[in-house]
Every structure is written in structure tokens, then in C-alpha cells.
Design a protein around this motif. Structure first.
Motif, PDB file in Angstrom:
ATOM      1  N   GLN A 102       0.840  -1.195   0.000  1.00 30.68           N
ATOM      2  CA  GLN A 102       0.000   0.000   0.000  1.00 30.68           C
ATOM      3  C   GLN A 102       0.879   1.250   0.000  1.00 30.68           C
ATOM      4  O   GLN A 102       1.861   1.319   0.741  1.00 30.68           O
ATOM      5  N   GLY A 103       0.536   2.187  -0.842  1.00 33.17           N
ATOM      6  CA  GLY A 103       1.298   3.429  -0.891  1.00 33.17           C
ATOM      7  C   GLY A 103       2.489   3.385  -1.839  1.00 33.17           C
ATOM      8  O   GLY A 103       3.185   4.373  -2.032  1.00 33.17           O
ATOM      9  N   SER A 104       2.734   2.215  -2.430  1.00 30.00           N
ATOM     10  CA  SER A 104       3.894   2.092  -3.324  1.00 30.00           C
ATOM     11  C   SER A 104       3.651   2.837  -4.632  1.00 30.00           C
ATOM     12  O   SER A 104       4.603   3.203  -5.332  1.00 30.00           O
ATOM     13  N   LYS A 106       0.759   1.770  -6.753  1.00 31.93           N
ATOM     14  CA  LYS A 106       0.082   0.811  -7.656  1.00 31.93           C
ATOM     15  C   LYS A 106      -1.041   1.444  -8.472  1.00 31.93           C
ATOM     16  O   LYS A 106      -1.106   1.279  -9.676  1.00 31.93           O
ATOM     17  N   THR A 107      -1.936   2.134  -7.765  1.00 35.44           N
ATOM     18  CA  THR A 107      -3.102   2.681  -8.459  1.00 35.44           C
ATOM     19  C   THR A 107      -2.674   3.768  -9.439  1.00 35.44           C
ATOM     20  O   THR A 107      -3.144   3.814 -10.576  1.00 35.44           O
ATOM     21  N   THR A 108      -1.755   4.609  -8.981  1.00 35.28           N
ATOM     22  CA  THR A 108      -1.241   5.656  -9.865  1.00 35.28           C
ATOM     23  C   THR A 108      -0.600   5.019 -11.100  1.00 35.28           C
ATOM     24  O   THR A 108      -0.856   5.424 -12.230  1.00 35.28           O
ATOM     25  N   PHE A 109       0.197   3.973 -10.868  1.00 36.35           N
ATOM     26  CA  PHE A 109       0.853   3.299 -11.991  1.00 36.35           C
ATOM     27  C   PHE A 109      -0.178   2.648 -12.917  1.00 36.35           C
ATOM     28  O   PHE A 109      -0.036   2.701 -14.142  1.00 36.35           O
ATOM     29  N   LEU A 112      10.801   7.956  -8.580  1.00 37.96           N
ATOM     30  CA  LEU A 112      12.177   8.249  -8.954  1.00 37.96           C
ATOM     31  C   LEU A 112      12.406   9.747  -9.107  1.00 37.96           C
ATOM     32  O   LEU A 112      13.537  10.190  -9.268  1.00 37.96           O
ATOM     33  N   ASP A 113      11.318  10.507  -9.056  1.00 39.86           N
ATOM     34  CA  ASP A 113      11.452  11.962  -9.106  1.00 39.86           C
ATOM     35  C   ASP A 113      11.833  12.514  -7.742  1.00 39.86           C
ATOM     36  O   ASP A 113      12.266  13.648  -7.617  1.00 39.86           O
ATOM     37  N   GLY A 114      11.666  11.706  -6.707  1.00 40.84           N
ATOM     38  CA  GLY A 114      11.967  12.176  -5.353  1.00 40.84           C
ATOM     39  C   GLY A 114      13.455  12.098  -5.047  1.00 40.84           C
ATOM     40  O   GLY A 114      14.280  11.878  -5.940  1.00 40.84           O
ATOM     41  N   VAL A 146       9.646   2.900 -15.048  1.00 44.23           N
ATOM     42  CA  VAL A 146       9.909   3.791 -13.920  1.00 44.23           C
ATOM     43  C   VAL A 146       8.889   4.926 -13.934  1.00 44.23           C
ATOM     44  O   VAL A 146       8.520   5.436 -14.988  1.00 44.23           O
ATOM     45  N   SER A 147       8.463   5.268 -12.724  1.00 44.11           N
ATOM     46  CA  SER A 147       7.442   6.281 -12.567  1.00 44.11           C
ATOM     47  C   SER A 147       8.091   7.492 -11.900  1.00 44.11           C
ATOM     48  O   SER A 147       8.785   7.366 -10.906  1.00 44.11           O
ATOM     49  N   THR A 148       7.857   8.662 -12.488  1.00 45.64           N
ATOM     50  CA  THR A 148       8.577   9.841 -12.002  1.00 45.64           C
ATOM     51  C   THR A 148       7.665  11.014 -11.686  1.00 45.64           C
ATOM     52  O   THR A 148       8.012  12.153 -11.972  1.00 45.64           O
ATOM     53  N   GLY A 149       6.501  10.724 -11.112  1.00 44.91           N
ATOM     54  CA  GLY A 149       5.652  11.845 -10.736  1.00 44.91           C
ATOM     55  C   GLY A 149       4.235  11.403 -10.487  1.00 44.91           C
ATOM     56  O   GLY A 149       3.893  10.232 -10.627  1.00 44.91           O
ATOM     57  N   GLU A 150       3.396  12.372 -10.084  1.00 43.17           N
ATOM     58  CA  GLU A 150       2.003  12.044  -9.792  1.00 43.17           C
ATOM     59  C   GLU A 150       1.124  12.208 -11.033  1.00 43.17           C
ATOM     60  O   GLU A 150       0.018  11.688 -11.076  1.00 43.17           O
ATOM     61  N   GLN A 151       1.620  12.930 -12.007  1.00 43.57           N
ATOM     62  CA  GLN A 151       0.829  13.131 -13.228  1.00 43.57           C
ATOM     63  C   GLN A 151       0.811  11.871 -14.080  1.00 43.57           C
ATOM     64  O   GLN A 151       1.758  11.077 -14.051  1.00 43.57           O
TER      65      GLN A 151
HETATM   66  P1  GDP Z   1      -1.091   2.435  -3.880  1.00 47.22           P
HETATM   67  O1  GDP Z   1      -1.596   2.409  -2.465  1.00 47.22           O
HETATM   68  O2  GDP Z   1       0.016   1.463  -4.087  1.00 47.22           O
HETATM   69  O3  GDP Z   1      -2.167   2.272  -4.905  1.00 47.22           O
HETATM   70  O4  GDP Z   1      -0.417   3.865  -4.105  1.00 47.22           O
HETATM   71  P2  GDP Z   1      -0.980   5.177  -4.825  1.00 47.22           P
HETATM   72  O5  GDP Z   1      -1.015   4.982  -6.296  1.00 47.22           O
HETATM   73  O6  GDP Z   1      -2.221   5.610  -4.158  1.00 47.22           O
HETATM   74  O7  GDP Z   1       0.204   6.191  -4.530  1.00 47.22           O
HETATM   75  C1  GDP Z   1       0.521   6.619  -3.215  1.00 47.22           C
HETATM   76  C2  GDP Z   1       0.968   8.085  -3.276  1.00 47.22           C
HETATM   77  O8  GDP Z   1       2.180   8.186  -3.992  1.00 47.22           O
HETATM   78  C3  GDP Z   1      -0.035   8.984  -3.969  1.00 47.22           C
HETATM   79  O9  GDP Z   1      -0.070  10.207  -3.289  1.00 47.22           O
HETATM   80  C4  GDP Z   1       0.567   9.172  -5.360  1.00 47.22           C
HETATM   81  O10 GDP Z   1       0.205  10.385  -5.952  1.00 47.22           O
HETATM   82  C5  GDP Z   1       2.045   9.116  -5.056  1.00 47.22           C
HETATM   83  N1  GDP Z   1       2.854   8.618  -6.188  1.00 47.22           N
HETATM   84  C6  GDP Z   1       2.693   7.483  -6.898  1.00 47.22           C
HETATM   85  N2  GDP Z   1       3.673   7.345  -7.836  1.00 47.22           N
HETATM   86  C7  GDP Z   1       4.471   8.421  -7.703  1.00 47.22           C
HETATM   87  C8  GDP Z   1       5.673   8.861  -8.368  1.00 47.22           C
HETATM   88  O11 GDP Z   1       6.225   8.223  -9.267  1.00 47.22           O
HETATM   89  N3  GDP Z   1       6.216  10.024  -7.924  1.00 47.22           N
HETATM   90  C9  GDP Z   1       5.644  10.760  -6.918  1.00 47.22           C
HETATM   91  N4  GDP Z   1       6.251  11.889  -6.552  1.00 47.22           N
HETATM   92  N5  GDP Z   1       4.546  10.373  -6.262  1.00 47.22           N
HETATM   93  C10 GDP Z   1       3.953   9.228  -6.655  1.00 47.22           C
END
Ligand code: GDP
Length: 296
Positions: free
Chosen positions: A109-111, A113-116, A250-252, A273-278
Motif C-alpha cells: 500500500q502506498g507504493s 500501484k493505483t497511480t501506476f 524516482l522523481d523524489g 519507472v514512474s517519475t511523478g504524480e501526473q
Molecule cells: P497504492 O496504495 O500502491 O495504490 O499507491 P498510490 O497509487 O495511491 O500512490 C501513493 C501516493 O504516492 C499517492 O499520493 C501518489 O500520488 C504518489 N505517487 C505514486 N507514484 C508516484 C511517483 O512516481 N512520484 C511521486 N512523486 N509520487 C507518486
């Protein structure tokens, strides 16, 4: 990305500045600095040692060779080749066979996943001309359904949800049937994670995998978690034997250890690789491009 590692490696090459050729002494000095740089970047000592032993052997092969190339440049080239090798050599594509193609997304959780999942659906739609369907299989957090609905809307990809259903295997199977009926050719199954590894989560993800027989299973991990990222990657792989890794955030201010060690430790390639929230901040992972970025 990886500024500190890049700076330290640059420092290691600087020790060769002014030298006219590689010698046992200056190689040893430089290699020691490279090892320190890797360990400081959160690369496990054993991997760092093996890496620098290889670099040292290759450099010794060039010892006393007076060439037009300066020793520092020679060393950069040797380290570059070894970094590419360490990160898997070639880029690993994803398997888009199957009708529909089923892609299972796993991770803590928080990794990310959903964003990806959202990003991958956009990538497949735009870059591979696919018609994806996103599936919400996190039955524990009502907010998760909302989150994936919002992302789906944003990227213009339909989302399959069953808010009342608490059985993720059933949801995933019905989603695949729904994809067939509605002519969607890739099904991206986003699953629930926990804050840390626990048996129930592992069992659930293993059950889902067994039931839906995905064409591709991707493990998502937060690169900011350093060596923990690699340990988590190993624990998940032992249970679900995934096909590839997705490194997020990886943007962090990440030091780079996960990117450098995952392939060595788990034997599975990093695929994205994921580099942001967009939604458009997703890149296919190319070991050579990453090595180039690290070495500046
Ligand atoms: P999940 O619980 O694994 O589904 O994680 P989420 O997709 O909800 O992401 C957790 C948090 O990390 C959210 O606030 C996202 O916007 C943020 N996040 C996800 N991927 C990235 C990324 O590549 N870079 C940054 N800066 N934030 C990210």
C-alpha cells in the motif's frame, strides 16, 4: 535523479585526473571510491563489492596501456558497461499477448500501484493503441475505488468496479469477462496492498494470480525505500513469481539503490519507472539510458 550517486562517482573518476595511464595503485583508489559511492546509494555491500571487483579486473586489463583515451574516461566507460549489465542489459518489454491481455499489479500500500495502473492504461492507449480496462480489486479501502475512478476519467479509460463485492478473485474474473463483452483488449487489475508484508495479503494476491492467469504480473515498489524496496521485491517474487518490476517515485530524493540492485537480487527486470504524480510521467526502463543519467 540520483544526484548524490552521480556526484560521488564523478569524484571517484577525478582521482584519475592528471594520471597518464591506469596503474594498480590508481585503479585501487578509484575503485574504492566507486564502492563507497554505491554503498552510500543504498546498494547492498555484497553487490557493490562484486561490482567493483569486476570493474577492477577490467581496469587492470587496461593497465599500462597508453592510449589516446585518458584513464578517467576509460574508467567511466568500464563503469558504464558494468552498470548497464547490473541493471539487466537490455530493456525488457511487456507481454501483450492474450485476448484480452491480463496484467496484474501487485505491491505494498502506498507504493504507487493505483497511480501506476492509471499511467500504464494511458501508455497502452496512446503508445500501443490498445483499449484498456482498469479494474479495482482493492476491497478494503472504499477510497481506492474512488481514486481509480478519478484516474480512469482523467486518462479516458473505463474502470470496472463492484463496490459491494468483497471477493477480489470474483471481481477480477468478472472484469475479464466484461472486457471480452465490451471489446477491451487489455485488463489492468489493480490489487490491494498492506503497509507491510503479511501472510493474508500474499495469499490473496497469489489466489488472484492463480485464478486469472495473467499474461504479465508487475510488482510496484517505492524506490525511496532503499534496501527495503529490494527486500520487499524479493518477498513478493518468492510468492507470486512476477515478470517485472515498476520503480516509482524516482522523481523524489531517492538514492538509487533499488534501481541498481533489484535485477541482481531478484533476477527480474525493471520494466517501467514512474517519475511523478501526473499520468504522463511513466517511462519504459532502459538500463543504458539509466546508466548514462547516473554517469551524467
Ligand atoms: P497504492 O496504495 O500502491 O495504490 O499507491 P498510490 O497509487 O495511491 O500512490 C501513493 C501516493 O504516492 C499517492 O499520493 C501518489 O500520488 C504518489 N505517487 C505514486 N507514484 C508516484 C511517483 O512516481 N512520484 C511521486 N512523486 N509520487 C507518486
Amino acid at each position: 535523479m540520483f544526484e548524490s550517486l552521480s556526484d560521488r562517482l564523478e569524484g571517484a573518476f577525478k582521482t584519475l585526473k592528471g594520471e597518464s595511464k591506469l596503474t594498480e595503485i590508481n585503479i585501487a583508489q578509484s575503485v574504492k571510491e566507486i564502492r563507497r559511492a554505491l554503498v552510500a546509494a543504498d546498494v547492498n555491500y555484497k553487490i557493490a563489492k562484486e561490482f567493483t571487483d569486476k570493474v577492477k579486473d577490467k581496469a587492470l586489463g587496461q593497465e599500462n596501456v597508453l592510449k589516446a583515451v585518458r584513464p578517467g574516461e576509460l574508467m567511466v566507460k568500464i563503469v558504464m558497461d558494468e552498470l548497464v549489465e547490473l541493471m539487466g542489459g537490455q530493456a525488457a518489454g511487456i507481454n501483450l499477448n492474450g485476448s484480452p491481455t491480463v496484467i496484474l499489479i501487485a505491491g505494498l500500500q502506498g507504493s504507487g500501484k493505483t497511480t501506476f495502473s492509471g499511467k500504464l492504461s494511458l501508455f497502452l492507449k496512446e503508445k500501443r493503441k490498445k483499449k484498456p480496462l482498469l479494474v479495482a480489486c482493492d476491497v478494503y479501502r472504499p477510497a481506492a475505488i474512488n481514486q481509480i475512478n478519478v484516474l480512469g476519467e482523467q486518462v479516458g479509460v473505463p474502470v470496472y468496479t463492484e463496490p459491494e463485492n468483497k471477493n477480489p478473485v470474483e471481481i477480477a474474473l468478472k472484469a475479464i469477462a466484461h472486457a471480452q463483452e465490451t471489446n477491451r483488449d487489455v485488463v489492468i487489475v489493480d490489487t490491494a496492498g498492506r503497509l507491510s508484508i503479511d501472510e493474508a495479503m500474499m495469499k490473496e494476491i497469489a489466489n488472484i494470480k492463480e485464478a486469472i492467469q495473467p499474461n504479465e504480473t508487475l510488482f510496484v515498489v517505492d524506490s525511496m525505500t532503499g534496501q527495503d524496496a529490494v527486500n520487499t521485491a524479493k518477498a513478493f517474487n518468492d510468492v507470486i513469481n512476477y515478470d517485472g518490476v515498476v520503480l516509482t517515485k524516482l522523481d523524489g530524493d531517492t538514492r538509487g539503490g533499488a534501481a541498481l540492485s533489484v535485477k541482481y537480487t531478484v533476477g527480474k527486470p525493471i520494466k517501467f519507472v514512474s517519475t511523478g504524480e501526473q499520468m504522463d510521467t511513466l517511462d519504459v526502463f532502459y538500463p543504458d539510458r539509466m546508466a548514462q543519467r547516473i554517469l551524467g
